[in-house]
Motif scaffolding. Sequence first.
Motif, PDB file in Angstrom:
ATOM      1  N   HIS A  16       1.340   2.118   4.686  1.00 34.06           N
ATOM      2  CA  HIS A  16       2.021   3.316   5.198  1.00 34.06           C
ATOM      3  C   HIS A  16       3.139   2.919   6.188  1.00 34.06           C
ATOM      4  O   HIS A  16       2.876   2.237   7.184  1.00 34.06           O
ATOM      5  N   ARG A  23      -2.053   9.770   9.601  1.00 36.11           N
ATOM      6  CA  ARG A  23      -1.039   9.967   8.556  1.00 36.11           C
ATOM      7  C   ARG A  23      -1.107   8.872   7.498  1.00 36.11           C
ATOM      8  O   ARG A  23      -0.594   9.032   6.399  1.00 36.11           O
ATOM      9  N   ALA A  24      -1.761   7.741   7.829  1.00 39.87           N
ATOM     10  CA  ALA A  24      -2.012   6.715   6.807  1.00 39.87           C
ATOM     11  C   ALA A  24      -3.331   6.999   6.086  1.00 39.87           C
ATOM     12  O   ALA A  24      -3.850   6.140   5.362  1.00 39.87           O
TER      13      ALA A  24
END
Length: 292
Positions: free
Chosen positions: A93, A189-190
Motif C-alpha cells: 500500500h 487504509r492498508a
Amino acid sequence: MGAHITGTRLRYDLHTHSLHSDGTLAPAELVAHAHAHGVDVLALTDHDVTDGLDEAASAAHACGMTLVSGVEVSVTWQNQTVHIVGLGIAAPHPELQAGLAALREFRVWRAQEIDRRLAKKRIHGALAGAERHAHGAILSRTHFARFLVEHGHARDMKHAFRAFLSRGNPGYVPGRWAPLADAVGWIRRAGGVAVIAHPARYRLSAGKLRRLLDEFCACGGEAIEVVAGNHGEQECRHFAALAQRHGLYASVGSDYHGPGQSRCEPGAVAALPPGCIPVWEAWADRRPAAAC
Ligand code: AMP
Ligand code: MN
Ligand code: MN
Ligand code: MN
C-alpha cells in the motif's frame, strides 16, 4: 483469511522480528523456528519495514503455517515512544510505504546523532559497529547495544540500554516518530488492524493510559496486546479488563527477536484470559486479501 485459522486450539504469535529490523533470524529461519515451536499462525512485524514478508510468506506456505503480514510502527505520542503493530496489512500500500520510508529516514539521521553523542563520551566507531550488526537493514538502538556489548562498554543488552541508549543517557536521541493517528490510518487504509504493542512497557499512569486508549480508539485503532512476552499473569488480566472496557480486540505476541535475544520462544506465551475477543476474529470476516 480462511476459516481454517479461526479455530480455538491454534497457537498464535502475532509479534515477531527478523533481521530486516532488529531480529537475528532471516524470515525463513524465523518461520522454521516458530513452526518447530508449534506456532500455527505467525505475524512477522518488523520495525518500520515490510521487506521480510515475502520470504516469510513463502516459507510459511511451504510448511503449512499461516503467515499474517505485519509491521511494528514507531509512534511518538505525548513525547513518548509507543509501538503500534499492524496486522493483516496489504504491504505494498503506497501510503503505508511512504509513511514507513519517512520513519526509516529518521532512523538514518538518528543513528548518526547517536554516533556523535557516543563519540563525545569517547566511544568511537559506534555507527560503523551498529551497521555491521544491522547487515544493511534498518538501524535500531538494538544494533548500537550489540556494538556496546561487543566492545565491553556494557555488560549485556539491558545494561547498554540502561547506561547509554534510554532516555536521560548519553547516547539517547529523542524519537520523532509518526503521530498516532497517522500510523493507525496507514495501517487501516492498508487493510490492517492496528494493535497497541506491549502496553506495560510504557509505564503510563492509569489516567494517561486511558487517554492513549481513547485517542487510539478515536482514530480507528482496534486491538491491544493483552498477552505479550513481557507481561506477567497479572498484567495479562489487567490489559484484558482494559480491552473489554474500551471495546478492543485482544492480541497475543512474544516480541521474539531471535535465539538468546528474547525472554520467550515464539508462541510460548499465555493463552488469552477469558472474556477477551481475539484479534483474529476481527479479520475472520474481512476481505481475504487482508492477510496472505
Ligand atoms: P529503536 O526502535 O531503534 O528505538 O529500538 C527499540 C528496540 O530496542 C526495541 O524494539 C527492543 O527490541 C530494543 N530494546 C529496548 N529496550 C531494551 C532493553 N532494555 N533491553 C534490550 N532491548 C531493548
Ligand atoms: Mn525490537
Ligand atoms: Mn516494540
Ligand atoms: Mn517488537
